[in-house]
Scaffold this active site. Structure first.
Site, PDB file in Angstrom:
ATOM      1  N   SER A  66      38.036  38.621  39.347  1.00  0.00           N
ATOM      2  CA  SER A  66      39.184  40.078  39.914  1.00  0.00           C
ATOM      3  C   SER A  66      40.406  40.247  39.824  1.00  0.00           C
ATOM      4  CB  SER A  66      38.516  40.064  41.131  1.00  0.00           C
ATOM      5  OG  SER A  66      38.742  38.497  42.207  1.00  0.00           O
ATOM      6  N   HIS A  74      33.097  43.789  40.149  1.00  0.00           N
ATOM      7  CA  HIS A  74      33.862  44.470  39.538  1.00  0.00           C
ATOM      8  C   HIS A  74      32.975  44.538  38.010  1.00  0.00           C
ATOM      9  CE1 HIS A  74      37.851  43.648  41.399  1.00  0.00           C
ATOM     10  NE2 HIS A  74      37.378  42.844  41.707  1.00  0.00           N
ATOM     11  N   LYS A 131      33.326  48.449  45.353  1.00  0.00           N
ATOM     12  CA  LYS A 131      33.996  49.192  43.968  1.00  0.00           C
ATOM     13  C   LYS A 131      34.052  50.013  43.445  1.00  0.00           C
ATOM     14  CE  LYS A 131      36.049  44.270  45.163  1.00  0.00           C
ATOM     15  NZ  LYS A 131      36.100  43.305  45.008  1.00  0.00           N
TER      16      LYS A 131
HETATM   17  C1  LIG Z   1      36.165  41.557  45.883  1.00  0.00           C
HETATM   18  C2  LIG Z   1      34.805  40.818  45.721  1.00  0.00           C
HETATM   19  C3  LIG Z   1      34.273  40.391  46.746  1.00  0.00           C
HETATM   20  C4  LIG Z   1      34.834  40.551  48.361  1.00  0.00           C
HETATM   21  O1  LIG Z   1      33.920  42.207  48.259  1.00  0.00           O
HETATM   22  P1  LIG Z   1      33.699  42.823  48.998  1.00  0.00           P
HETATM   23  O2  LIG Z   1      32.864  43.781  49.535  1.00  0.00           O
HETATM   24  O3  LIG Z   1      35.278  43.661  49.411  1.00  0.00           O
HETATM   25  O4  LIG Z   1      33.810  41.820  50.221  1.00  0.00           O
HETATM   26  C5  LIG Z   1      34.001  39.514  46.331  1.00  0.00           C
HETATM   27  N1  LIG Z   1      33.715  38.802  45.015  1.00  0.00           N
HETATM   28  C6  LIG Z   1      34.654  39.524  43.410  1.00  0.00           C
HETATM   29  C7  LIG Z   1      34.826  39.101  42.286  1.00  0.00           C
HETATM   30  C8  LIG Z   1      34.864  40.114  44.615  1.00  0.00           C
HETATM   31  O5  LIG Z   1      35.867  41.151  43.487  1.00  0.00           O
END
Ligand SMILES: *Cc1c(COP(=O)(O)O)cnc(C)c1O
Length: 383
Positions: free
Chosen positions: A173, A201, A232
């Site tokens: 990320s 992602h 996302k």
């Molecule tokens: C954003 C993210 C999360 C958390 O997800 P949310 O729904 O925002 O709590 C978990 N793992 C990765 C790799 C992320 O980028």
């Protein structure tokens, strides 16, 4: 603890963080702290967070289901629309079944606790904080391998208590690079380890929208547990875990982050279904095409400025400047030039790798990308 002294210490280290309110919906331009800016900070890669058909589906969902779910799923909050969404998400991932969570953070805590009660969890050093926190909560003990270093991981596998669980981000990320999923699945198979991929992602973006496992030419038999988020590329909020029917049934029965929490508002599931319809349609393919074009333009420009660009074609492009205070100074100057490119510092990234984390969306124009590049060039000597 003297919180005020600790906060001052954070400020002295360039690590202090504060909130900046946004006005209005997400898009390529947003009003950030009262100022209109070009938005190169969000994970809304396909622009679905404010897509008219998605918003309309949420409106209709509110009319049908009201606001809240009223209780946890296992009590009386199990709105039927959750099942429709879970079936669609399982199909997207080529898995037997899926179960929803209220956020990705919560899903990873619940998942690791439920699926790794004993033995050893092996985590990539750059895994998302939620996987690391989940591994700490789990009964199994946590061991960390060097980022993407399969030799290091292979050497660790014979040494620790079984059963083994390997957990990795599909797309990292903060660095935007891809996990070596083919090698990971081979190692997992050889050592009878359970492989878990967090595809926050990749979902919606890579592999025709199906994610990084599909993009790597692998299937659910190679990667038995795939986690993804709805917050996302899908533009909403929430998350899911896809796996075998037994694994999902086990999560429903034992995952504390599933059992002891109010279900998400059903209207969110309606929005996610509309977002999935777009991801899986020709429009989704067009959006991914625009995203790839934008990514290529931005990557070329960043490369010309002398920064390393990760392989893998993901929409996350880190500009690593090293020092936390310098990253913050550059980000501030960019903001003054009307460009939001946030600084990311320890503890989110390792010491000495502070960066601007730039993300690109399908809905950016070429002119907006060029504006960012010009601002970045103008800020190179900031300190
Ligand atoms: C954003 C993210 C999360 C958390 O997800 P949310 O729904 O925002 O709590 C978990 N793992 C990765 C790799 C992320 O980028």
């Amino acid at each position: 603890m003297d919180f005020s002294a600790q906060l001052d210490a954070l400020k002295a280290q360039g690590r202090y963080r504060s909130l900046t309110p946004v006005d209005g919906a997400q898009g390529a331009e947003i009003v950030f702290g009262g100022q209109p800016v070009l938005n190169f900070a969000s994970n809304n890669y396909l622009g679905l967070a404010a897509h008219p058909r998605v918003v309309e589906a949420v409106h209709r969902g509110l009319d049908e289901w009201g606001f809240g779910a009223g209780a946890a799923r296992l009590i009386c909050g199990d709105a039927r629309v959750f099942h429709r969404l879970e079936e669609r998400l399982a199909a997207l991932k080529g898995a037997q079944a899926a179960v929803l969570f209220n956020s990705g953070y919560q899903a990873n805590l619940a998942l690791m606790q439920a699926l790794a009660p004993e033995g050893t969890i092996l985590c990539d050093r750059l895994n998302h904080a939620s996987l690391i926190d989940g591994a700490r909560l789990a009964g199994a003990s946590l061991k960390v391998y060097r980022h993407g270093d399969m030799g290091h991981l292979a050497g660790m596998m014979g040494r620790y208590r079984t059963p083994l669980t390997i957990a990795t981000d599909g797309v990292f990320s903060m660095d935007g690079d891809l996990a070596p999923l083919a090698e990971l699945s081979k190692l997992a198979r050889e050592h009878h380890a359970l492989l878990i991929v967090d595809d926050a992602h990749g979902t919606g973006v890579l592999g025709d929208g199906r994610g990084s496992v599909h993009a790597a030419g692998l299937s659910a038999s190679d990667v038995p547990v795939q986690m993804g988020t709805l917050g996302k590329a899908l533009g909403g909020s929430g998350a899911f875990v896809a796996g075998s029917r037994e694994q999902i049934d086990w999560l429903v029965n034992t995952a504390r982050g599933f059992i002891f929490t109010t279900a998400m508002p059903p209207a969110l599931a309606c929005g996610a279904l509309a977002a999935l319809d777009i991801v899986e349609s020709d429009e989704g393919a067009v959006l991914r095409g625009q995203l790839a074009e934008n990514r290529a333009r931005l990557a070329a420009g960043i490369g010309q400025l002398g920064y390393a660009v990760p392989d893998g074609g993901t929409p996350i492009l880190p500009v690593v400047v090293g020092d936390a205070a310098r990253a913050v100074a550059i980000s501030k100057r960019m903001l003054a030039a009307g460009v939001l490119a946030p600084a990311v510092r320890p503890p989110t990234v390792p010491e000495g790798t502070s960066r601007l984390r730039i993300t690109v969306m399908a809905t950016h124009t070429a002119a907006q990308i060029d504006h960012l590049l010009a601002a970045l060039e103008g800020c190179r000597d900031a300190s």
